[in-house]
Scaffold this motif. Structure first.
Motif, PDB file in Angstrom:
ATOM      1  N   GLY A   1       0.707  -1.346   0.187  1.00  0.00           N
ATOM      2  CA  GLY A   1       0.133   0.041   0.167  1.00  0.00           C
ATOM      3  C   GLY A   1       0.840   0.775  -0.323  1.00  0.00           C
ATOM      4  N   SER A   2       0.211   2.392   0.616  1.00  0.00           N
ATOM      5  CA  SER A   2       1.092   3.630   0.089  1.00  0.00           C
ATOM      6  C   SER A   2       1.666   3.592   2.041  1.00  0.00           C
ATOM      7  CB  SER A   2      -0.646   5.177   0.547  1.00  0.00           C
ATOM      8  OG  SER A   2      -0.642   4.525  -1.032  1.00  0.00           O
ATOM      9  N   ASN A   3       2.347   4.977   1.895  1.00  0.00           N
ATOM     10  CA  ASN A   3       3.431   5.603   3.197  1.00  0.00           C
ATOM     11  C   ASN A   3       4.116   3.928   3.953  1.00  0.00           C
ATOM     12  OD1 ASN A   3       3.299   8.099   2.467  1.00  0.00           O
ATOM     13  ND2 ASN A   3       0.427   7.087   2.921  1.00  0.00           N
ATOM     14  N   VAL A   4       4.814   3.353   3.038  1.00  0.00           N
ATOM     15  CA  VAL A   4       4.648   2.057   3.747  1.00  0.00           C
ATOM     16  C   VAL A   4       6.231   1.884   3.647  1.00  0.00           C
ATOM     17  CG1 VAL A   4       5.803  -0.425   3.329  1.00  0.00           C
ATOM     18  CG2 VAL A   4       3.509  -0.091   2.983  1.00  0.00           C
ATOM     19  N   LYS A   5       7.438   1.608   5.018  1.00  0.00           N
ATOM     20  CA  LYS A   5       9.222   2.094   4.718  1.00  0.00           C
ATOM     21  C   LYS A   5       9.643   0.164   5.160  1.00  0.00           C
ATOM     22  CE  LYS A   5       9.088   6.697   7.119  1.00  0.00           C
ATOM     23  NZ  LYS A   5       8.993   7.685   7.918  1.00  0.00           N
ATOM     24  N   VAL A   6      10.550   0.344   3.864  1.00  0.00           N
ATOM     25  CA  VAL A   6      11.216  -1.000   4.828  1.00  0.00           C
ATOM     26  C   VAL A   6      12.427  -1.206   4.252  1.00  0.00           C
ATOM     27  CG1 VAL A   6      10.670  -3.139   3.770  1.00  0.00           C
ATOM     28  CG2 VAL A   6       9.080  -2.490   2.726  1.00  0.00           C
ATOM     29  N   VAL A   7      13.113  -1.608   5.596  1.00  0.00           N
ATOM     30  CA  VAL A   7      14.756  -0.588   5.899  1.00  0.00           C
ATOM     31  C   VAL A   7      15.514  -2.762   6.522  1.00  0.00           C
ATOM     32  CG1 VAL A   7      16.458   0.256   6.866  1.00  0.00           C
ATOM     33  CG2 VAL A   7      13.736   1.511   6.445  1.00  0.00           C
ATOM     34  N   ASN A   8      15.955  -3.058   5.307  1.00  0.00           N
ATOM     35  CA  ASN A   8      17.534  -3.535   5.491  1.00  0.00           C
ATOM     36  C   ASN A   8      16.095  -5.170   5.850  1.00  0.00           C
ATOM     37  OD1 ASN A   8      19.787  -3.061   5.518  1.00  0.00           O
ATOM     38  ND2 ASN A   8      19.433  -1.663   7.538  1.00  0.00           N
ATOM     39  N   SER A   9      15.338  -5.469   5.318  1.00  0.00           N
ATOM     40  CA  SER A   9      14.293  -5.989   5.966  1.00  0.00           C
ATOM     41  C   SER A   9      14.509  -6.873   4.209  1.00  0.00           C
ATOM     42  CB  SER A   9      12.970  -5.886   5.203  1.00  0.00           C
ATOM     43  OG  SER A   9      13.429  -5.312   6.625  1.00  0.00           O
ATOM     44  N   VAL A  10      13.585  -8.690   4.276  1.00  0.00           N
ATOM     45  CA  VAL A  10      13.329  -9.676   2.621  1.00  0.00           C
ATOM     46  C   VAL A  10      12.157  -9.815   2.836  1.00  0.00           C
ATOM     47  CG1 VAL A  10      13.595 -11.127   2.039  1.00  0.00           C
ATOM     48  CG2 VAL A  10      16.636 -10.565   3.141  1.00  0.00           C
ATOM     49  N   ILE A  11      11.461  -9.410   1.802  1.00  0.00           N
ATOM     50  CA  ILE A  11      10.010 -10.047   2.148  1.00  0.00           C
ATOM     51  C   ILE A  11       9.845 -10.525   0.650  1.00  0.00           C
ATOM     52  CG2 ILE A  11       7.521  -8.983   1.256  1.00  0.00           C
ATOM     53  CD1 ILE A  11       8.413  -5.989   2.406  1.00  0.00           C
ATOM     54  N   MET A  12       9.208 -12.040   0.371  1.00  0.00           N
ATOM     55  CA  MET A  12       8.964 -12.614   0.015  1.00  0.00           C
ATOM     56  C   MET A  12       8.660 -12.638  -0.547  1.00  0.00           C
ATOM     57  SD  MET A  12      10.506 -16.384   1.867  1.00  0.00           S
ATOM     58  CE  MET A  12      11.881 -16.423   3.453  1.00  0.00           C
ATOM     59  N   ASN A  13       7.313 -13.708  -1.370  1.00  0.00           N
ATOM     60  CA  ASN A  13       6.464 -13.626  -2.846  1.00  0.00           C
ATOM     61  C   ASN A  13       5.078 -14.108  -2.053  1.00  0.00           C
ATOM     62  OD1 ASN A  13       8.828 -14.427  -4.497  1.00  0.00           O
ATOM     63  ND2 ASN A  13       8.545 -15.823  -4.416  1.00  0.00           N
ATOM     64  N   HIS A  14       4.172 -13.383  -2.765  1.00  0.00           N
ATOM     65  CA  HIS A  14       3.005 -13.500  -2.624  1.00  0.00           C
ATOM     66  C   HIS A  14       2.090 -12.635  -0.847  1.00  0.00           C
ATOM     67  CE1 HIS A  14       1.680 -14.834  -6.156  1.00  0.00           C
ATOM     68  NE2 HIS A  14       3.269 -16.167  -5.731  1.00  0.00           N
ATOM     69  N   VAL A  15       3.318 -11.231  -0.552  1.00  0.00           N
ATOM     70  CA  VAL A  15       2.964 -10.455   0.690  1.00  0.00           C
ATOM     71  C   VAL A  15       2.242  -9.868   0.304  1.00  0.00           C
ATOM     72  CG1 VAL A  15       3.934  -9.398   2.716  1.00  0.00           C
ATOM     73  CG2 VAL A  15       5.264 -11.633   1.975  1.00  0.00           C
ATOM     74  N   THR A  16       1.351  -9.332   1.098  1.00  0.00           N
ATOM     75  CA  THR A  16       0.313  -8.425   0.954  1.00  0.00           C
ATOM     76  C   THR A  16       0.291  -7.553   2.692  1.00  0.00           C
ATOM     77  OG1 THR A  16      -1.160  -9.444  -0.363  1.00  0.00           O
ATOM     78  CG2 THR A  16      -2.241  -7.289   1.092  1.00  0.00           C
ATOM     79  N   ILE A  17       1.247  -5.872   2.088  1.00  0.00           N
ATOM     80  CA  ILE A  17       1.465  -5.071   2.746  1.00  0.00           C
ATOM     81  C   ILE A  17      -0.132  -3.886   2.857  1.00  0.00           C
ATOM     82  CG2 ILE A  17       2.896  -2.970   3.823  1.00  0.00           C
ATOM     83  CD1 ILE A  17       4.996  -5.690   2.255  1.00  0.00           C
ATOM     84  N   GLY A  18      -0.386  -3.424   3.513  1.00  0.00           N
ATOM     85  CA  GLY A  18      -1.109  -2.329   4.467  1.00  0.00           C
ATOM     86  C   GLY A  18      -1.205  -1.179   3.410  1.00  0.00           C
ATOM     87  N   ASP A  19      -2.034  -0.375   4.055  1.00  0.00           N
ATOM     88  CA  ASP A  19      -1.328   1.294   4.012  1.00  0.00           C
ATOM     89  C   ASP A  19       0.022   1.645   5.537  1.00  0.00           C
ATOM     90  OD1 ASP A  19      -1.862   1.491   1.440  1.00  0.00           O
ATOM     91  OD2 ASP A  19      -4.285   2.414   2.427  1.00  0.00           O
ATOM     92  N   GLY A  20       0.908   2.042   5.773  1.00  0.00           N
ATOM     93  CA  GLY A  20       1.276   2.799   6.854  1.00  0.00           C
ATOM     94  C   GLY A  20       1.868   1.494   7.286  1.00  0.00           C
ATOM     95  N   CYS A  21       2.453   0.373   6.864  1.00  0.00           N
ATOM     96  CA  CYS A  21       3.161  -0.178   8.051  1.00  0.00           C
ATOM     97  C   CYS A  21       4.656   0.572   8.103  1.00  0.00           C
ATOM     98  CB  CYS A  21       3.358  -1.788   7.350  1.00  0.00           C
ATOM     99  SG  CYS A  21       1.609  -2.721   7.262  1.00  0.00           S
TER     100      CYS A  21
END
Length: 458
Positions: free
Chosen positions: A395-415
């Motif tokens: 979604g929008s306004n999401v911050k991802v730092v020093n991470s690994v996100i695999m396949n078919h992951v759903t992330i909502g706004d503001g995470c």
């Protein structure tokens, strides 16, 4: 290269829970959006090794790995996938497939190895010294985040890890002593016969056993047959061969195996003068000199065998995916300093964004990042030093730092996701916060929840 190659790919390692499962075994865990096993198979292919055996633990793993290999390496490699029981150990796995091993020398490679060191170099050293075993050692990798990492604490800086203590001869070709696992914490005790034979020994604590070994097949099978309690190549087989190299209990050839029991003939045949040895070999090893005795000859030649090492150049990359921390480190490295291993072409911004990926307005994907096929990100997102897999919906306004996100992951706004690993098919509802977490496949993080330093299995 006349070697039979065996890749030990394992099954569902407990050390990697909750990232692994029966649906995603260790060998198929994605590293920079590729199964970790692909790094070993590509390395072998580059060495012109086309025929190999991949050993997995468990019948479920067997089917998954065989299916993936048949699709990814069709017309490239001829791979036989063999299934063994779960938790039999590396020695147990080779014991179980002994009937498949027919070549004079066997190259054994760990399926979790990510490196750019040619197996051919190890095989050549093995043959050159006529060794019973040759082990690849490399500079121990550092572990942890760079000092500029998000947490900023001292416990987050890169740290060298002590994997083994090894003793080498001064040419750094022969392995004289090795301590691994719990033995690393104990006092070093070296056999006097080794020290007398070699003169001086160099102790190293900065090397990692890469779990890539060349074995003389007849010797390996003798040890596995005679030592039924041995489960590990690293902690059982290799130390045993090193400790017994000057009082060898193994039969190195058919003549020794058969024997004629005639001590007089043995004396006449094996009475070899030191001068003859020096004439026939430009650089005799201490094993050969020791075998002849203190006077340059012995009525019955002492039985020895050679345990060799191949130490990779410090410029080479070598790491094993054998822990949660190693998983994070290798993903960081393969998108950073070791990007040549990724198999991708990085952009001028030093990142990889798949052509089918979609970025929202004012969304930034920084250097040393990957965004996989079909993934979509909303507006005003920020991705730093992270890997995002295939077909993710962010979604929008999401911050991802020093991470690994695999396949078919759903992330909502503001995470906010920091220093975490998120397995496939996970859902993060809006405003969820993860810091230094590992999330198992299919887990749902409800809206507004915050987790720090948690392992979250489904």
């Amino acid at each position: 290269m006349d070697f039979q190659v065996v890749v030990l790919a394992g099954g569902t390692s407990k050390k990697l829970a909750p990232l692994v499962s029966r649906d995603v075994p260790k060998s198929l865990l994605p590293v920079a959006n590729r199964p970790v096993l692909s790094y070993v198979l590509d390395l072998l292919e580059k060495t012109n090794i086309k025929d190999l055996i991949v050993v997995v633990e468990g019948e479920d793993t067997d089917g998954l790995v065989e299916h993936w290999i048949s699709e990814a390496y069709v017309d490239r490699l001829h791979v036989q996938v063999a299934s063994v029981g779960e938790e039999v150990g590396t020695a147990g796995a080779l014991r179980a497939i002994a009937h498949h091993l027919t070549a004079s020398d066997i190259l054994v490679v760990s399926g979790d190895l990510v490196c750019d060191i040619s197996p051919g170099a190890v095989a050549a050293a093995h043959r050159r010294h006529d060794a019973v075993v040759t082990a690849l050692f490399c500079t121990a990798p550092v572990s942890g985040l760079p000092e500029s990492g998000p947490s900023g604490g001292k416990d987050k800086t890169k740290k060298p890890v002590r994997h083994n203590i090894v003793g080498l001869d001064l040419t750094q070709q022969f392995l004289l002593y090795i301590a691994a696992g719990m033995e690393v914490e104990k006092d070093i005790k070296v056999q006097k016969s080794i020290l007398r034979a070699v003169g001086k020994m160099e102790i190293r604590a900065d090397l990692m056993d890469a779990h890539l070994y060349a074995f003389k097949r007849s010797v390996l099978q003798q040890v596995l047959n005679q030592k039924q309690t041995f489960r590990s190549l690293k902690q059982d087989v290799l130390p045993y061969l090193v400790k017994t190299q000057l009082r060898s209990e193994i039969l190195l050839n058919e003549a020794q195996a058969e024997g004629n029991g005639n001590e007089t003939d043995c004396y006449n045949t094996d009475k070899v003068m030191l001068s003859q040895l020096l004439a026939n070999a430009s650089t005799p090893s201490f094993h050969e000199v020791y075998a002849l005795g203190p006077n340059g000859f012995s009525p019955v030649e002492r039985k020895t065998h050679k345990c060799c090492v191949y130490i990779a150049n410090k410029t080479k990359y070598c790491a094993r995916l054998n822990s949660i921390q190693a998983y994070s480190d290798i993903n960081r490295d393969v998108t950073g300093d070791a990007s040549h291993l990724s198999g991708y072409s990085f952009s001028g911004h030093n990142n990889v964004i798949h052509l089918s990926a979609v970025l929202g307005l004012k969304t930034t994907v920084g250097p040393q990042c990957m965004l996989g096929e079909g993934s979509q990100m909303g507006d005003k997102c920020s991705v730093k030093r992270s890997v995002i897999g295939r077909h993710c919906r962010i979604g929008s306004n999401v911050k991802v730092v020093n991470s690994v996100i695999m396949n078919h992951v759903t992330i909502g706004d503001g995470c906010s996701i920091q220093g975490s690993i998120i397995s496939s098919n996970v859902q993060l509802q809006e405003r969820a916060v993860l810091k230094d977490c590992q999330v198992g496949a299919g887990f749902v993080v409800t809206a507004g929840r915050e987790y720090k330093g948690e392992s979250l299995p489904k």
